[in-house]
Design a protein around this motif. Structure first.
Motif, PDB file in Angstrom:
ATOM      1  N   GLN A  39       1.107  -1.448  -0.188  1.00  0.00           N
ATOM      2  CA  GLN A  39       0.080   0.032  -0.181  1.00  0.00           C
ATOM      3  C   GLN A  39       0.962   1.641  -0.173  1.00  0.00           C
ATOM      4  O   GLN A  39       0.088   1.828  -0.996  1.00  0.00           O
ATOM      5  N   LEU A  40       1.917   1.170   0.836  1.00  0.00           N
ATOM      6  CA  LEU A  40       3.037   2.863   1.049  1.00  0.00           C
ATOM      7  C   LEU A  40       3.507   2.806  -0.034  1.00  0.00           C
ATOM      8  O   LEU A  40       3.239   3.524  -0.886  1.00  0.00           O
ATOM      9  N   ALA A  41       4.252   1.588  -1.435  1.00  0.00           N
ATOM     10  CA  ALA A  41       5.012   2.029  -2.424  1.00  0.00           C
ATOM     11  C   ALA A  41       4.325   2.284  -3.511  1.00  0.00           C
ATOM     12  O   ALA A  41       4.079   2.893  -4.767  1.00  0.00           O
ATOM     13  N   ASN A  42       2.789   1.859  -3.090  1.00  0.00           N
ATOM     14  CA  ASN A  42       1.612   1.632  -4.640  1.00  0.00           C
ATOM     15  C   ASN A  42       0.824   3.404  -4.097  1.00  0.00           C
ATOM     16  O   ASN A  42       0.956   3.790  -5.301  1.00  0.00           O
ATOM     17  N   SER A  43       1.608   4.287  -3.335  1.00  0.00           N
ATOM     18  CA  SER A  43       1.482   5.410  -3.094  1.00  0.00           C
ATOM     19  C   SER A  43       1.855   5.949  -3.242  1.00  0.00           C
ATOM     20  O   SER A  43       2.281   7.380  -3.277  1.00  0.00           O
ATOM     21  N   ARG A  44       3.439   6.164  -3.569  1.00  0.00           N
ATOM     22  CA  ARG A  44       4.757   6.478  -3.655  1.00  0.00           C
ATOM     23  C   ARG A  44       4.828   6.689  -5.423  1.00  0.00           C
ATOM     24  O   ARG A  44       4.424   6.562  -5.998  1.00  0.00           O
ATOM     25  N   GLU A  45       5.017   8.665  -5.607  1.00  0.00           N
ATOM     26  CA  GLU A  45       5.531   8.670  -6.613  1.00  0.00           C
ATOM     27  C   GLU A  45       6.583   9.469  -6.957  1.00  0.00           C
ATOM     28  O   GLU A  45       7.705   9.462  -5.859  1.00  0.00           O
ATOM     29  N   PRO A  46       7.443   8.772  -7.952  1.00  0.00           N
ATOM     30  CA  PRO A  46       9.203   9.176  -8.236  1.00  0.00           C
ATOM     31  C   PRO A  46       9.338  10.696  -8.686  1.00  0.00           C
ATOM     32  O   PRO A  46       9.029  11.261  -8.838  1.00  0.00           O
ATOM     33  N   LEU A  47       9.958  11.298  -7.500  1.00  0.00           N
ATOM     34  CA  LEU A  47       9.824  12.232  -7.046  1.00  0.00           C
ATOM     35  C   LEU A  47      11.616  13.012  -8.117  1.00  0.00           C
ATOM     36  O   LEU A  47      11.924  14.177  -8.856  1.00  0.00           O
ATOM     37  N   ALA A  48      12.298  12.418  -7.810  1.00  0.00           N
ATOM     38  CA  ALA A  48      13.717  12.498  -8.056  1.00  0.00           C
ATOM     39  C   ALA A  48      14.146  12.596  -9.827  1.00  0.00           C
ATOM     40  O   ALA A  48      13.716  11.211 -10.287  1.00  0.00           O
ATOM     41  N   HIS A  49      14.580  13.770 -10.395  1.00  0.00           N
ATOM     42  CA  HIS A  49      14.364  13.242 -11.990  1.00  0.00           C
ATOM     43  C   HIS A  49      15.557  14.698 -12.376  1.00  0.00           C
ATOM     44  O   HIS A  49      15.525  15.587 -11.959  1.00  0.00           O
ATOM     45  N   ALA A  50      16.543  13.934 -13.330  1.00  0.00           N
ATOM     46  CA  ALA A  50      17.520  14.904 -13.932  1.00  0.00           C
ATOM     47  C   ALA A  50      17.360  14.603 -15.329  1.00  0.00           C
ATOM     48  O   ALA A  50      16.808  13.613 -16.226  1.00  0.00           O
ATOM     49  N   LYS A  51      18.194  15.862 -16.288  1.00  0.00           N
ATOM     50  CA  LYS A  51      17.065  15.614 -17.376  1.00  0.00           C
ATOM     51  C   LYS A  51      18.417  15.362 -17.996  1.00  0.00           C
ATOM     52  O   LYS A  51      19.834  15.449 -17.517  1.00  0.00           O
ATOM     53  N   GLY A  52      18.039  14.649 -19.493  1.00  0.00           N
ATOM     54  CA  GLY A  52      18.782  13.886 -19.960  1.00  0.00           C
ATOM     55  C   GLY A  52      19.695  14.667 -21.191  1.00  0.00           C
ATOM     56  O   GLY A  52      18.692  15.611 -21.460  1.00  0.00           O
ATOM     57  N   ARG A  53      20.540  13.938 -21.349  1.00  0.00           N
ATOM     58  CA  ARG A  53      20.835  15.203 -23.093  1.00  0.00           C
ATOM     59  C   ARG A  53      19.755  15.157 -24.232  1.00  0.00           C
ATOM     60  O   ARG A  53      19.858  15.734 -25.028  1.00  0.00           O
ATOM     61  N   GLY A  54      18.361  14.739 -24.168  1.00  0.00           N
ATOM     62  CA  GLY A  54      17.567  14.793 -25.219  1.00  0.00           C
ATOM     63  C   GLY A  54      16.534  15.483 -24.287  1.00  0.00           C
ATOM     64  O   GLY A  54      15.406  16.184 -24.884  1.00  0.00           O
ATOM     65  N   GLU A  55      16.430  15.828 -23.498  1.00  0.00           N
ATOM     66  CA  GLU A  55      15.486  16.702 -22.576  1.00  0.00           C
ATOM     67  C   GLU A  55      15.834  18.239 -21.988  1.00  0.00           C
ATOM     68  O   GLU A  55      15.121  19.522 -21.607  1.00  0.00           O
ATOM     69  N   VAL A  56      18.102  18.909 -22.340  1.00  0.00           N
ATOM     70  CA  VAL A  56      17.874  19.904 -21.688  1.00  0.00           C
ATOM     71  C   VAL A  56      17.465  20.641 -23.459  1.00  0.00           C
ATOM     72  O   VAL A  56      17.636  20.452 -24.237  1.00  0.00           O
ATOM     73  N   ARG A  57      16.883  21.658 -22.847  1.00  0.00           N
ATOM     74  CA  ARG A  57      17.235  22.920 -23.201  1.00  0.00           C
ATOM     75  C   ARG A  57      18.326  23.384 -24.491  1.00  0.00           C
ATOM     76  O   ARG A  57      19.435  23.152 -24.138  1.00  0.00           O
ATOM     77  N   SER A  79      25.707  17.253 -24.636  1.00  0.00           N
ATOM     78  CA  SER A  79      26.066  15.886 -23.812  1.00  0.00           C
ATOM     79  C   SER A  79      26.476  15.722 -22.794  1.00  0.00           C
ATOM     80  O   SER A  79      26.484  17.035 -22.222  1.00  0.00           O
ATOM     81  N   PRO A  80      26.511  14.659 -22.239  1.00  0.00           N
ATOM     82  CA  PRO A  80      26.528  15.316 -21.440  1.00  0.00           C
ATOM     83  C   PRO A  80      28.123  15.618 -20.319  1.00  0.00           C
ATOM     84  O   PRO A  80      28.605  15.533 -19.245  1.00  0.00           O
ATOM     85  N   ILE A  81      29.317  15.589 -21.484  1.00  0.00           N
ATOM     86  CA  ILE A  81      30.846  15.798 -21.280  1.00  0.00           C
ATOM     87  C   ILE A  81      30.317  17.155 -21.362  1.00  0.00           C
ATOM     88  O   ILE A  81      32.334  17.528 -20.543  1.00  0.00           O
ATOM     89  N   TRP A  82      29.773  17.967 -21.628  1.00  0.00           N
ATOM     90  CA  TRP A  82      29.929  19.557 -21.778  1.00  0.00           C
ATOM     91  C   TRP A  82      29.361  20.344 -20.238  1.00  0.00           C
ATOM     92  O   TRP A  82      28.281  19.399 -20.011  1.00  0.00           O
ATOM     93  N   ARG A  83      29.834  21.394 -20.419  1.00  0.00           N
ATOM     94  CA  ARG A  83      28.689  22.259 -18.920  1.00  0.00           C
ATOM     95  C   ARG A  83      27.463  22.287 -19.448  1.00  0.00           C
ATOM     96  O   ARG A  83      27.163  22.729 -20.345  1.00  0.00           O
ATOM     97  N   GLY A  84      27.195  22.466 -18.256  1.00  0.00           N
ATOM     98  CA  GLY A  84      25.213  22.441 -18.824  1.00  0.00           C
ATOM     99  C   GLY A  84      23.967  21.858 -19.963  1.00  0.00           C
ATOM    100  O   GLY A  84      23.708  21.400 -20.343  1.00  0.00           O
ATOM    101  N   GLY A  85      24.717  21.144 -20.357  1.00  0.00           N
ATOM    102  CA  GLY A  85      25.013  19.470 -20.638  1.00  0.00           C
ATOM    103  C   GLY A  85      23.647  18.007 -19.837  1.00  0.00           C
ATOM    104  O   GLY A  85      23.620  18.501 -18.784  1.00  0.00           O
ATOM    105  N   GLY A  86      23.488  16.963 -20.426  1.00  0.00           N
ATOM    106  CA  GLY A  86      22.470  16.113 -20.102  1.00  0.00           C
ATOM    107  C   GLY A  86      23.095  15.296 -18.805  1.00  0.00           C
ATOM    108  O   GLY A  86      23.856  15.291 -19.258  1.00  0.00           O
ATOM    109  N   VAL A  87      22.384  15.070 -17.809  1.00  0.00           N
ATOM    110  CA  VAL A  87      22.815  13.970 -16.308  1.00  0.00           C
ATOM    111  C   VAL A  87      23.074  12.610 -17.853  1.00  0.00           C
ATOM    112  O   VAL A  87      22.069  11.896 -18.586  1.00  0.00           O
ATOM    113  N   ALA A  88      24.081  12.063 -17.742  1.00  0.00           N
ATOM    114  CA  ALA A  88      24.379  10.539 -17.625  1.00  0.00           C
ATOM    115  C   ALA A  88      23.573   9.805 -17.781  1.00  0.00           C
ATOM    116  O   ALA A  88      22.819   8.989 -18.587  1.00  0.00           O
ATOM    117  N   HIS A  89      23.950   8.956 -16.713  1.00  0.00           N
ATOM    118  CA  HIS A  89      22.460   7.895 -15.920  1.00  0.00           C
ATOM    119  C   HIS A  89      21.717   8.668 -14.182  1.00  0.00           C
ATOM    120  O   HIS A  89      21.985   7.821 -13.703  1.00  0.00           O
TER     121      HIS A  89
END
Length: 170
Positions: A39-57, A79-89
């Protein structure tokens, strides 16, 4: 199974027969824990989120041509190796925490918990909590009569009791 029946002033009015299937179940702590965890797991929502390379503006244009500059080849400045790029994993909000529990297991867990509460004297059967008129004062009096008689605390709430007359209009 027999249990005492109370009126809304917390006085014993008589006995009531409760179904043995629900209130005479064997205590199964492992099953109750499994149902609670589900019941507790089913009410849980994922909160942590980092933008990947496709989601970064930005980063739609190749920063420089492929050959002839002497620099390393790159296709995007996000790209993840650039400053301001997406997060790899990094964490994504697509994670599903849902846990399945069978209907019969859930029902058995509820029956087991209700049986234990009744056996420990933590479950009271009230005939009716009806009050003569929709007044908060009368409802609070009924609740406090139970809290005084059985030693339960109703003061755990920080919010005031809802007003009974507000929702019945119209």
């Amino acid at each position: 199974m027999k249990a005492e029946l109370y009126d809304n002033s917390a006085k014993v009015k008589g006995d009531i027969d409760l179904p043995d299937r629900v209130f005479a179940a064997k205590w199964n702590p492992d099953l109750v824990k499994q149902a609670l965890d589900a019941q507790l797991a089913n009410s849980r929502e994922p909160l942590a989120h980092a933008k990947g390379r496709g989601e970064v503006r930005g980063g739609g244009k190749k920063p420089w041509r492929q050959k002839g500059t002497g620099r390393a080849r790159h296709g995007s400045i996000r790209s993840p190796i650039w400053r301001g790029g997406g997060v790899a994993h990094g964490p994504t909000n697509e994670k599903i925490f849902a846990v399945k529990i069978n209907k019969k297991m859930k029902q058995a867990a509820i029956f087991s918990a209700l049986s234990k509460k009744l056996a420990d004297g933590e479950l009271k059967v009230v005939e009716s909590l009806a009050i003569s008129e929709p007044k908060t004062k009368l409802a609070a009096k009924a609740i406090h009569s139970f809290s005084e008689r059985f030693g339960y605390s109703v003061s755990g709430q920080q919010e005031p009791l809802p007003r009974f007359g507000e929702h019945s209009q119209g």
